[in-house]
Design a protein around this motif. Structure first.
Motif, PDB file in Angstrom:
ATOM      1  N   HIS A 188       0.815  -1.216   0.000  1.00 36.91           N
ATOM      2  CA  HIS A 188       0.000   0.000   0.000  1.00 36.91           C
ATOM      3  C   HIS A 188       0.851   1.270   0.000  1.00 36.91           C
ATOM      4  O   HIS A 188       0.699   2.132  -0.860  1.00 36.91           O
ATOM      5  CB  HIS A 188      -0.927   0.012   1.220  1.00 36.91           C
ATOM      6  N   ASP A 189       1.759   1.391   0.955  1.00 37.91           N
ATOM      7  CA  ASP A 189       2.465   2.658   1.145  1.00 37.91           C
ATOM      8  C   ASP A 189       3.653   2.847   0.203  1.00 37.91           C
ATOM      9  O   ASP A 189       4.076   3.982  -0.028  1.00 37.91           O
ATOM     10  CB  ASP A 189       2.935   2.788   2.591  1.00 37.91           C
ATOM     11  N   GLU A 195     -11.071  -6.808   3.530  1.00 35.35           N
ATOM     12  CA  GLU A 195     -10.647  -5.427   3.354  1.00 35.35           C
ATOM     13  C   GLU A 195     -10.587  -4.697   4.689  1.00 35.35           C
ATOM     14  O   GLU A 195      -9.675  -3.894   4.926  1.00 35.35           O
ATOM     15  CB  GLU A 195     -11.598  -4.703   2.401  1.00 35.35           C
ATOM     16  N   VAL A 196     -11.527  -4.973   5.572  1.00 36.33           N
ATOM     17  CA  VAL A 196     -11.528  -4.329   6.894  1.00 36.33           C
ATOM     18  C   VAL A 196     -10.256  -4.697   7.656  1.00 36.33           C
ATOM     19  O   VAL A 196      -9.600  -3.836   8.259  1.00 36.33           O
ATOM     20  CB  VAL A 196     -12.776  -4.748   7.697  1.00 36.33           C
ATOM     21  N   THR A 251      -4.331  -0.697  -3.705  1.00 31.14           N
ATOM     22  CA  THR A 251      -5.474  -0.344  -2.871  1.00 31.14           C
ATOM     23  C   THR A 251      -5.739  -1.426  -1.839  1.00 31.14           C
ATOM     24  O   THR A 251      -5.276  -2.566  -1.969  1.00 31.14           O
ATOM     25  CB  THR A 251      -6.737  -0.161  -3.728  1.00 31.14           C
ATOM     26  N   HIS A 252      -6.501  -1.077  -0.816  1.00 30.03           N
ATOM     27  CA  HIS A 252      -6.839  -2.060   0.214  1.00 30.03           C
ATOM     28  C   HIS A 252      -7.582  -3.268  -0.354  1.00 30.03           C
ATOM     29  O   HIS A 252      -7.270  -4.407   0.011  1.00 30.03           O
ATOM     30  CB  HIS A 252      -7.641  -1.390   1.337  1.00 30.03           C
ATOM     31  N   ARG A 301      -7.224  -2.878   6.219  1.00 35.27           N
ATOM     32  CA  ARG A 301      -7.169  -1.473   6.635  1.00 35.27           C
ATOM     33  C   ARG A 301      -6.609  -1.350   8.053  1.00 35.27           C
ATOM     34  O   ARG A 301      -5.828  -0.446   8.351  1.00 35.27           O
ATOM     35  CB  ARG A 301      -8.557  -0.841   6.553  1.00 35.27           C
ATOM     36  N   GLN A 302      -7.029  -2.243   8.932  1.00 31.96           N
ATOM     37  CA  GLN A 302      -6.534  -2.224  10.311  1.00 31.96           C
ATOM     38  C   GLN A 302      -5.032  -2.519  10.350  1.00 31.96           C
ATOM     39  O   GLN A 302      -4.277  -1.855  11.069  1.00 31.96           O
ATOM     40  CB  GLN A 302      -7.304  -3.241  11.156  1.00 31.96           C
ATOM     41  N   ALA A 319      -2.898  -2.073   7.910  1.00 31.89           N
ATOM     42  CA  ALA A 319      -2.188  -0.961   7.280  1.00 31.89           C
ATOM     43  C   ALA A 319      -1.986   0.194   8.259  1.00 31.89           C
ATOM     44  O   ALA A 319      -0.902   0.772   8.339  1.00 31.89           O
ATOM     45  CB  ALA A 319      -2.964  -0.476   6.049  1.00 31.89           C
ATOM     46  N   HIS A 320      -3.025   0.519   9.012  1.00 27.37           N
ATOM     47  CA  HIS A 320      -2.935   1.610   9.982  1.00 27.37           C
ATOM     48  C   HIS A 320      -1.896   1.282  11.052  1.00 27.37           C
ATOM     49  O   HIS A 320      -1.056   2.127  11.399  1.00 27.37           O
ATOM     50  CB  HIS A 320      -4.295   1.851  10.621  1.00 27.37           C
ATOM     51  N   ARG A 368       1.717   1.219   9.457  1.00 22.40           N
ATOM     52  CA  ARG A 368       2.187   2.565   9.095  1.00 22.40           C
ATOM     53  C   ARG A 368       2.616   3.343  10.334  1.00 22.40           C
ATOM     54  O   ARG A 368       3.657   4.013  10.335  1.00 22.40           O
ATOM     55  CB  ARG A 368       1.087   3.312   8.348  1.00 22.40           C
TER      56      ARG A 368
END
Length: 316
Positions: free
Chosen positions: A140-141, A158-159, A146-147, A162-163, A165-166, A169
């Motif tokens: 991603h970064d 996907e949820v 995309t997610h 996202r968790q 990835a956060h 990061r």
């Protein structure tokens, strides 16, 4: 695999005519970059690419609508499997582990995003992530996927992605050290550093080192190297001068670009004896990464083509 391969060493061979049009060959720099950043080892990355190519060669190409996306998915999954297998081995590593260094073309330093993502400092931070966190962060970064694309690649919702990835990061941004990519200015600083070390000019050496400079050596238990990181200007200067007194500073040296960073290549008996990569910020040396493990140097002179795939930039 084709025994008559004429590709450079380590390049997989595509059977039959039209090899140059094979999407695997076309996207190989991107695939290698993903595998290397996932694993921190060029040798392991090459193994992953070989395994991935075997899978690709068995696929009906007519059924693959988007070859690059398909290949990225295969390579990422193979790298994840490989990473889980080598983590236990790295926990038993003798001394401090550093990524296997790679020679990078000068243009890599022009892409600050790419140069930073393969730098020793960031690669060490990536080692502190779990396999899934590492894959999600990189895809991603760094590579701009995309997610939903990443979720399909690693087999998670996907949820969840996202968790992950956060969390990843936040972890990386809190620990990564910024640096200046290889340039004429950084090479001039290195030249002054090597001269001060060779002549024993303590003050000149200290003036080039940041107060919080860190020196890390990787001998893998096979050659002499500091077993733990050395921190602080005085301690690092003392260590460098000690190494210089052994005659290492008199060894033939060549300036190269390694992992997008300025580096010095030292020879002994005509062979690469150690590679020293420099992390420089605001005109001062903030990090020294010395790789002496011969297992990590036997392919360190191969210039690697790296690519982020032309996707969006890595946002700080």
């Amino acid at each position: 695999m084709n025994d008559q391969c004429v590709d450079p060493p380590g390049e997989p061979c595509a059977p039959g005519p039209g090899r140059a049009d094979d999407p695997f060959i076309e996207h190989r720099p991107l695939l290698f970059t993903i595998a290397y950043e996932m694993l921190g080892s060029a040798t392991d990355a090459e193994d992953v690419l070989q395994e991935s190519y075997l899978r690709w060669s068995a696929v009906d190409r007519a059924e693959v609508e988007h070859p690059r996306a398909y290949l990225v998915r295969v390579v990422t999954r193979q790298a994840l499997n490989h990473l889980r297998a080598v983590r236990a081995r790295r926990e038993e590593y003798v001394g401090t582990w550093l990524p296997e260094p790679i020679r990078t073309a000068p243009e890599v330093s022009e892409d600050v995003i790419l140069a930073e993502s393969v730098s020793m400092a960031v690669m060490l931070v990536l080692e502190t992530l779990g396999p899934a966190e590492r894959a999600v962060f990189l895809l991603h970064d760094v590579f701009g996927y995309t997610h939903p694309e990443i979720a399909a690649t690693i087999g998670k919702s996907e949820v969840t992605v996202r968790q992950i990835a956060h969390r990843a990061r936040r972890h990386v941004h809190a620990r990564r050290r910024r640096f200046e990519p290889d340039s004429d200015a950084t090479r001039e600083i290195i030249q002054r550093f090597l001269l001060a070390a060779a002549t024993g000019e303590v003050q000149a050496l200290m003036d080039l080192l940041a107060p919080d400079v860190v020196q890390i050596s990787d001998g893998g238990g096979k050659v002499s190297a500091a077993r733990r990181p050395i921190v602080g200007r005085e301690e690092v200067a003392r260590f460098v001068l000690g190494v210089a007194r052994t005659g290492a500073a008199d060894a033939p040296v060549e300036h190269v670009t390694c992992n997008g960073m300025p580096a010095a290549r030292f020879l002994a008996g005509g062979e690469l004896d150690w590679l020293l990569a420099f992390e420089i910020r605001d005109g001062r040396i903030t990090g020294l990464y010395g790789i002496r493990n011969p297992d990590k140097l036997h392919r360190a002179d191969t210039v690697r083509a790296l690519d982020r795939g032309g996707l969006r930039p890595w946002k700080p």
